[in-house]
Design an enzyme around this catalytic site. Structure first.
Site, PDB file in Angstrom:
ATOM      1  CG  ASN A 200      36.786  43.546  92.027  1.00  8.54           C
ATOM      2  OD1 ASN A 200      36.048  44.131  91.241  1.00  8.54           O
ATOM      3  ND2 ASN A 200      37.784  44.159  92.660  1.00  8.54           N
TER       4      ASN A 200
ATOM      5  CE  LYS B  23      40.973  43.781  90.534  1.00 10.20           C
ATOM      6  NZ  LYS B  23      42.255  44.083  91.124  1.00 10.20           N
TER       7      LYS B  23
ATOM      8  CG  HIS C 138      39.079  47.032  95.617  1.00  9.43           C
ATOM      9  ND1 HIS C 138      40.270  47.401  95.048  1.00  9.43           N
ATOM     10  CD2 HIS C 138      38.999  45.686  95.487  1.00  9.43           C
ATOM     11  CE1 HIS C 138      40.887  46.324  94.590  1.00  9.43           C
ATOM     12  NE2 HIS C 138      40.128  45.262  94.835  1.00  9.43           N
TER      13      HIS C 138
ATOM     14  CD  GLU D 171      42.253  47.564  91.970  1.00 10.51           C
ATOM     15  OE1 GLU D 171      41.140  47.591  91.418  1.00 10.51           O
ATOM     16  OE2 GLU D 171      42.980  46.550  91.984  1.00 10.51           O
TER      17      GLU D 171
ATOM     18  CD  GLU E 177      40.467  42.395  98.100  1.00 10.31           C
ATOM     19  OE1 GLU E 177      40.304  41.416  97.368  1.00 10.31           O
ATOM     20  OE2 GLU E 177      40.334  43.567  97.703  1.00 10.31           O
TER      21      GLU E 177
ATOM     22  N   GLY F 189      46.587  41.578  92.476  1.00  6.79           N
ATOM     23  CA  GLY F 189      47.009  41.681  91.070  1.00  6.79           C
ATOM     24  C   GLY F 189      48.495  41.484  90.864  1.00  6.79           C
TER      25      GLY F 189
ATOM     26  CB  SER G  71      47.518  36.820  93.866  1.00 10.37           C
ATOM     27  OG  SER G  71      47.931  38.063  93.329  1.00 10.37           O
TER      28      SER G  71
HETATM   29  C1  PEP Z   1      40.764  42.225  93.949  1.00 13.72           C
HETATM   30  O1  PEP Z   1      40.711  42.988  93.013  1.00 13.72           O
HETATM   31  O2  PEP Z   1      39.979  42.372  94.897  1.00 13.72           O
HETATM   32  C2  PEP Z   1      41.761  41.170  93.916  1.00 13.72           C
HETATM   33  C3  PEP Z   1      41.927  40.431  94.973  1.00 13.72           C
HETATM   34  O3  PEP Z   1      42.470  41.012  92.756  1.00 13.72           O
HETATM   35  P1  PEP Z   1      43.442  39.776  92.358  1.00 13.72           P
HETATM   36  O4  PEP Z   1      42.707  38.508  92.722  1.00 13.72           O
HETATM   37  O5  PEP Z   1      43.657  39.909  90.896  1.00 13.72           O
HETATM   38  O6  PEP Z   1      44.678  39.928  93.163  1.00 13.72           O
END
Ligand code: PEP
Length: 253
Positions: free
Chosen positions: A9, A11, A98, A100, A170, A176, A216
């Site tokens: 992803n 972003k 997601h 976000e 997630e 993040g 992460s």
């Molecule tokens: C994501 O944006 O779906 C995500 C898991 O980000 P990160 O791996 O940076 O935590």
């Protein structure tokens, strides 16, 4: 058998030049080093979908996905991108829900159910995200919330449609932040989600749905996370922006 998937992803990152360089580098490394046949998906910003798709060519292993799309078919929705536009560009995947988007754009279960429907109608595969914020886990209400997110977004679907979904668990506190869920925490939640699907649709169907872990994931923790029985791969944010690290994650599956 459910598919193994590693999706990046991206972003809202990269310029066009950087996006094409990143995808070229990953594809080169994948062709040289990756032995397995896990599906690899670059979920790029909308403007980069076609250029990156052009770089991928007709690979059977690597493809592209969008990070969102409108719940509307078409019309006066300035700035939005529809599922039929993505279909016309032959984009096979789209991330929906997601955290976000839930947090910054107020997307809720009702809206996401509509987005799921429009995306399926146009033949794209949704990667449906769910996961709890930290305070919900601290209250020990994470199972309940994630089950509710899955119900609201997906449980209106019939058996034929639910088969087409990919789920990404997630935990918001892990996205993040560098704080990954432990393998035990990930496995526990993936099995809760699969059991919930099984209670609604039956075990055979639930056993065929890919459930990805996100939060992460990096080259150091991917192997242990992907080794869990109910973890079918990852949705990777930050680490998908670095070619070498993303390829090491792919090699961990
Ligand atoms: C994501 O944006 O779906 C995500 C898991 O980000 P990160 O791996 O940076 O935590």
């Amino acid at each position: 058998m459910r598919s193994k998937i590693v999706a990046g992803n991206w972003k809202m990152n990269k310029t066009l030049e950087e996006a094409t360089a990143l995808s070229s580098e990953i594809i080169k490394l994948v062709s040289e080093e990756v032995k397995g046949n896990a599906k690899i998906i670059f979920c790029t910003p909308f403007p980069f979908l076609l250029p990156v798709k052009g770089i991928i060519g007709n690979s059977s292993q690597v493809s592209v996905g969008a990070q969102n799309c409108s719940e509307h078919e078409a019309g006066a929705y300035t700035g939005e991108v529809s599922a039929s536009m993505l279909k016309s560009m032959v984009i096979p995947y789209v991330i929906l829900g997601h955290s976000e988007r839930r947090q910054y754009f107020g997307e809720d279960g009702k809206l996401l159910a509509k987005k799921i429907d429009v995306v399926l109608k146009h033949g794209l595969t949704p990667i449906f995200c769910c996961g709890e914020p930290l305070e919900v886990r601290e209250r020990n209400e994470h199972e309940q919330l994630v089950k509710q997110q899955v119900e609201e977004g997906l449980f209106h679907l019939n058996e034929e449609s639910i088969r087409k979904i990919v789920i990404a668990y997630e935990p918001v506190w892990a996205i993040g932040t560098g704080k990954t869920a432990t393998a035990a925490q990930a496995q526990e939640m993936h099995s809760v989600i699969r059991k919930h699907l099984s209670d609604r649709y039956g075990k055979a169907l639930a056993d065929n749905i890919s459930i990805l872990y996100g939060g992460s994931v990096n080259a150091g923790n991917a192997k242990e996370l992907f080794g869990c029985a109910d973890v079918d791969g990852g949705l990777v944010g930050g680490a998908s922006l670095k070619a070498r690290e993303f390829v090491e994650i792919i090699k961990s599956i």
